[in-house]
Design an enzyme around this catalytic site. Structure first.
Site, PDB file in Angstrom:
ATOM      1  N   SER A  44       0.808  -1.218   0.000  1.00 55.85           N
ATOM      2  CA  SER A  44       0.000   0.000   0.000  1.00 55.85           C
ATOM      3  C   SER A  44       0.841   1.268   0.000  1.00 55.85           C
ATOM      4  O   SER A  44       0.372   2.321  -0.452  1.00 55.85           O
ATOM      5  CB  SER A  44      -0.955  -0.003   1.197  1.00 55.85           C
ATOM      6  N   HIS A  69       1.820   4.547   4.897  1.00 57.26           N
ATOM      7  CA  HIS A  69       0.999   5.250   3.910  1.00 57.26           C
ATOM      8  C   HIS A  69       1.489   6.684   3.709  1.00 57.26           C
ATOM      9  O   HIS A  69       1.523   7.185   2.579  1.00 57.26           O
ATOM     10  CB  HIS A  69      -0.457   5.252   4.359  1.00 57.26           C
TER      11      HIS A  69
END
Length: 335
Positions: A155, A206
């Site tokens: 991610s 992230h």
């Protein structure tokens, strides 16, 4: 990127992922190979089928951990942790996102440029996450929360790809989990929303991905000339594929072509015949407009552009028997 430790378990979501990927690629004219390869690699690493189970390191051996990476110089954790996932839902969600982003970016950028970008974003996102965790430890003594955290997942790269994709988009607004957000702020909004709805994910991973995307755009915009990493990948692919191209050239052959100035066939309704040819009414062979006698059956041309006095009764097509017509055709082919 998700925190914790786990192994690969199959609960039935992977077939849905496979069907979705197959459907998307079936509709595409050009199939992006790098995106497909990344999805396949992540899936195989998660499933660990057959001999891969013995070859691949376990998830505990590759979890991204800033403390272990800096203390022991464990680059395996630095690079491989992005390709491991905590569970089936984690893998499927990331691969669906990769499919959507990868198809758009690879189609517009080209496979070599896209592969170069993914490699750069992987290194940048992991490196920035490492620096952030170390900085928080030194400045704010955040040791347990981030510096000793274990995390895996693709991610971070996906957030970086989202930043690049939004920068290339012409749309002013985007949908983020049902909310209309300005495109330039979409990645930041998704960062906050995911952290609110799924607190177990790695916020720092992230965030590192978003900063990696911004850094890539800045570096790419300030760099003049060809991307050196893309050039390296292109040369490597060319060197690897050269033996295959050489072998193909040895065994390649051209299809034999039938040469001739006309065609044999029936005069179909509505069929347009070029003005440079005329069709024999007997054998339907298309002859050049420069000749007055059919090259197939020797029938004299009869139309309003030519003198009918040159047509003799013995040469008229209506007087030819089937045997005579067959004989003339055979003579024509034997010339």
């Amino acid at each position: 990127m998700e925190r914790g430790r786990s192994g690969g378990v199959w609960r039935g979501m992977l077939p849905l992922l496979g069907l979705h990927v197959a459907n998307e690629y079936y509709r595409l004219g050009r199939k992006p190979p790098v995106t497909a390869g990344l999805i396949l690699a992540n899936t195989l690493i998660y499933l660990r089928p057959g001999p891969l189970h013995r070859i691949l390191p376990t998830v505990d051996q590759v979890c991204f951990n800033p403390h272990l990476i800096l203390k022991y110089g464990d680059m395996r954790r630095f690079f491989l942790s992005a390709f491991y996932h905590m569970g089936e839902s984690h893998l499927v969600y990331n691969m669906m996102s990769l499919l959507w982003k990868g198809i758009q970016l690879e189609t517009s950028m080209g496979s070599v440029e896209f592969a170069s970008m993914v490699a750069a974003l992987l290194g940048l996102s992991q490196g920035i996450t490492l620096l952030l965790s170390k900085g928080l430890l030194l400045l704010f003594d955040y040791e347990t929360a981030y510096y000793h955290q274990f995390a895996v997942g693709f991610s971070g790269v996906l957030f970086a790809m989202k930043v690049v994709l939004n920068a290339r988009s012409d749309d002013e607004y985007s949908y983020v989990h049902g909310m209309i957000i300005p495109t330039r702020h979409a990645a930041w909004a998704e960062l906050i929303l995911i952290q609110l709805f799924v607190p177990g994910v790695s916020f720092l991973g992230h965030l590192g991905g978003i900063l990696a995307g911004l850094a890539y755009l800045q570096l790419r915009g300030s760099f003049l000339g060809s991307d050196p990493l893309a050039l390296l990948i292109r040369n490597f692919v060319g060197a690897v594929s050269w033996p295959l191209r050489f072998v193909r050239s040895l065994f390649s052959f051209q299809r034999p072509r039938i040469s001739g100035r006309g065609r044999v066939g029936r005069n179909l309704p509505g069929r347009v015949v070029a003005a440079a040819v005329w069709r024999c009414p007997v054998c339907t062979y298309d002859n050049s407009a420069w000749v007055d006698v059919c090259e197939m059956c020797s029938t004299v041309r009869q139309d309003h552009h030519h003198d009918f006095s040159r047509t003799h009764p013995s040469d008229r097509s209506g007087d030819l028997s089937l045997e005579e017509l067959r004989r003339r055709r055979l003579e024509r082919f034997e010339r």
